[in-house]
Design a protein around this motif. Structure first.
Motif, PDB file in Angstrom:
ATOM      1  N   UNK A  95       1.709  17.023 -24.128  1.00 53.63           N
ATOM      2  CA  UNK A  95       0.900  17.025 -22.907  1.00 53.63           C
ATOM      3  C   UNK A  95       0.577  15.603 -22.473  1.00 53.63           C
ATOM      4  N   UNK A  96       0.173  14.780 -23.423  1.00 47.49           N
ATOM      5  CA  UNK A  96      -0.187  13.398 -23.103  1.00 47.49           C
ATOM      6  C   UNK A  96       1.018  12.590 -22.642  1.00 47.49           C
ATOM      7  N   UNK A  97       2.199  12.890 -23.193  1.00 42.81           N
ATOM      8  CA  UNK A  97       3.416  12.220 -22.730  1.00 42.81           C
ATOM      9  C   UNK A  97       3.701  12.602 -21.282  1.00 42.81           C
ATOM     10  N   UNK A 155       1.588   3.264 -32.376  1.00 40.71           N
ATOM     11  CA  UNK A 155       2.158   4.608 -32.269  1.00 40.71           C
ATOM     12  C   UNK A 155       2.460   4.987 -30.832  1.00 40.71           C
ATOM     13  N   UNK A 156       2.062   4.173 -29.911  1.00 36.03           N
ATOM     14  CA  UNK A 156       2.146   4.533 -28.498  1.00 36.03           C
ATOM     15  C   UNK A 156       3.474   4.216 -27.840  1.00 36.03           C
ATOM     16  N   UNK A 157       3.524   4.475 -26.543  1.00 38.67           N
ATOM     17  CA  UNK A 157       4.780   4.345 -25.803  1.00 38.67           C
ATOM     18  C   UNK A 157       5.233   2.906 -25.583  1.00 38.67           C
ATOM     19  N   UNK A 158       4.343   1.940 -25.813  1.00 38.18           N
ATOM     20  CA  UNK A 158       4.680   0.542 -25.538  1.00 38.18           C
ATOM     21  C   UNK A 158       4.813  -0.291 -26.810  1.00 38.18           C
ATOM     22  N   UNK A 163      11.271   9.404 -35.752  1.00 38.51           N
ATOM     23  CA  UNK A 163      12.176   9.604 -34.624  1.00 38.51           C
ATOM     24  C   UNK A 163      11.788  10.834 -33.810  1.00 38.51           C
ATOM     25  N   UNK A 164      11.287  11.868 -34.476  1.00 44.44           N
ATOM     26  CA  UNK A 164      10.845  13.079 -33.767  1.00 44.44           C
ATOM     27  C   UNK A 164       9.583  12.781 -32.948  1.00 44.44           C
ATOM     28  N   UNK A 165       8.665  12.029 -33.534  1.00 43.51           N
ATOM     29  CA  UNK A 165       7.438  11.662 -32.821  1.00 43.51           C
ATOM     30  C   UNK A 165       7.790  10.767 -31.624  1.00 43.51           C
ATOM     31  N   UNK A 166       8.705   9.825 -31.816  1.00 43.28           N
ATOM     32  CA  UNK A 166       9.125   8.953 -30.710  1.00 43.28           C
ATOM     33  C   UNK A 166       9.768   9.762 -29.587  1.00 43.28           C
ATOM     34  N   UNK A 167      10.548  10.777 -29.939  1.00 44.17           N
ATOM     35  CA  UNK A 167      11.160  11.639 -28.930  1.00 44.17           C
ATOM     36  C   UNK A 167      10.079  12.326 -28.100  1.00 44.17           C
ATOM     37  N   UNK A 168       9.063  12.873 -28.774  1.00 40.51           N
ATOM     38  CA  UNK A 168       7.969  13.530 -28.046  1.00 40.51           C
ATOM     39  C   UNK A 168       7.191  12.533 -27.205  1.00 40.51           C
ATOM     40  N   UNK A 169       6.936  11.345 -27.756  1.00 39.45           N
ATOM     41  CA  UNK A 169       6.179  10.328 -27.017  1.00 39.45           C
ATOM     42  C   UNK A 169       6.919   9.887 -25.762  1.00 39.45           C
TER      43      UNK A 169
END
Length: 164
Positions: free
Chosen positions: A37-39, A147-150, A62-68
């Motif tokens: 949702x946050x992504x 852990x974030x998108x940047x 890698x799974x968390x990065x895909x969701x992010x």
């Protein structure tokens, strides 16, 4: 946030992630839904926090990065939750008949989808709040940046310096 509001936000979060808060969704399921949702809502603070929670729960990076990044992970349990969250978000809680059929084929009951819709709505509201706070100049805490998108772009140099 005012102290009372912060207390209310944190109390609500802790109530939702208590082990018996919901019939179908576990605290870890909620973190998956909240990350997706946050992504979708591009909320850096929430996305970083919930992605970090998944990493802390030893979900593959890698799974968390895909969701992010707004994608669907390969893990079947996480993928079904992400897909449900995406469908709920697409029409603000309304599920089209074909979406319901698709989600049913993934094992969702109507009752579980109500819980997913609730979880998505809770996070979407918090996304509005935290994006507003960012727009008003609230700083991003260092622990969230990794852990974030940047993490690999905007914060890469800062994170490398922090490791030293």
């Amino acid at each position: 946030m005012t102290p009372k509001m912060l207390k209310t936000v944190m109390t609500n979060y802790l109530n939702l992630v208590s082990p018996d808060a919901l019939e179908f969704l576990t605290p870890l399921d909620l973190e998956v839904i909240w990350t997706a949702t946050s992504a979708a809502n591009n909320c850096e603070i929430c996305l970083s926090f919930h992605a970090g929670a998944l990493l802390g729960a030893e979900k593959p990076a890698d799974e968390v990065a895909t969701m992010a990044a707004g994608g669907v992970p390969k893990d079947p349990k996480m993928a079904r939750l992400v897909m449900a969250a995406k469908y709920v978000l697409a029409h603000k809680g309304i599920l089209l008949e074909r979406e319901k059929l698709h989600l049913s084929s993934m094992g969702f009951s109507a009752e579980e989808l109500v819980e997913v819709t609730f979880a998505v709505g809770q996070m979407a509201g918090l996304n509005l709040l935290y994006v507003h706070l960012i727009s008003e100049g609230v700083a991003i805490e260092t622990f969230l940046k990794g852990a974030g998108p940047f993490k690999d772009t905007v914060y890469a140099d800062e994170l490398k310096k922090a490791e030293l």
